[in-house]
Design an enzyme around this catalytic site. Sequence first.
Site: not given
Length: 295
Positions: A211, A240, A273
Amino acid sequence: MAIYNLGSINADWFYKVPHFPADGETLAAESCTGGLGGKGANQSVAVARAGGNVHHIGAVGGEGGWTLERLKSMGVDVSRVAIEGAGSTGHALIFLTPDGENRIVIHAGTNRMIAEADVSAALERAGPGDMLILQNETNCTVFAAKSARARGMRVVYSAAPFDVGAVREMLPHVDLLAVNEIEAAQVAEALGVALTALPVRELLVTQGARGATWFDLKTGETLAVPAPKVASVDTTGAGDTFAGYFCAARDRGLPVAECLELAVGASALKVTRAGTSEAIPTLAETRAFLEEIGG
């Protein structure tokens, strides 16, 4: 309000490899794909997909027009990006292993050819309450931070890739320092102070699968948010994504706890992803993801 991002724009090349090459080893890639990247471009896309109004400041080479079209298609204002015919657009070689980890080699190209005059022109309409985001992949960062502060803007600085000299120059002009936990330790060691004694108002530390934690170094307030457990496919751009989402949420005036939750959720969804900028989730996708795991 508006967010301005002086940041890198890269052409990313992804090589899927069974493992990272050892010294002297020649390794055949299983596949090779290209796309838009760079810490700056990734953060601008994250801001836009989080619902923010973002103006990118930077430079690309004459062959880099496709990167600007890609940024525009994802909601980023690129009218302040210069076309630098004397150089080539920055690029990155990204090696990905089956567990989603990466190693990256970057060539700066036009990211290090940005003119101060272009930065000044880009910030002409900025004012108090607006935000400037900076990283270590371009030149003109100190000039831009000083210019932003003079206009009453808030300055957010991602100290990556880590560079001791750049950090020392930048910190006097920074409101919020965003780093991962390795960079946080490097900054504290370089300055010879405890992490909580860094000379900035706010500190944001990402901790990967654990986290992130936000510190108000003036009041001592601390907030931590755990990361959802996900199957990692590609960690490229996760930090990012986090930074862009956090800045967009803060710009909208959301409580810090909610900013952290959205940023952690978006970065967790991103690592499921493959790819960088194109793989950053939208705000609707992130909220749906958080509702799903929360339910």
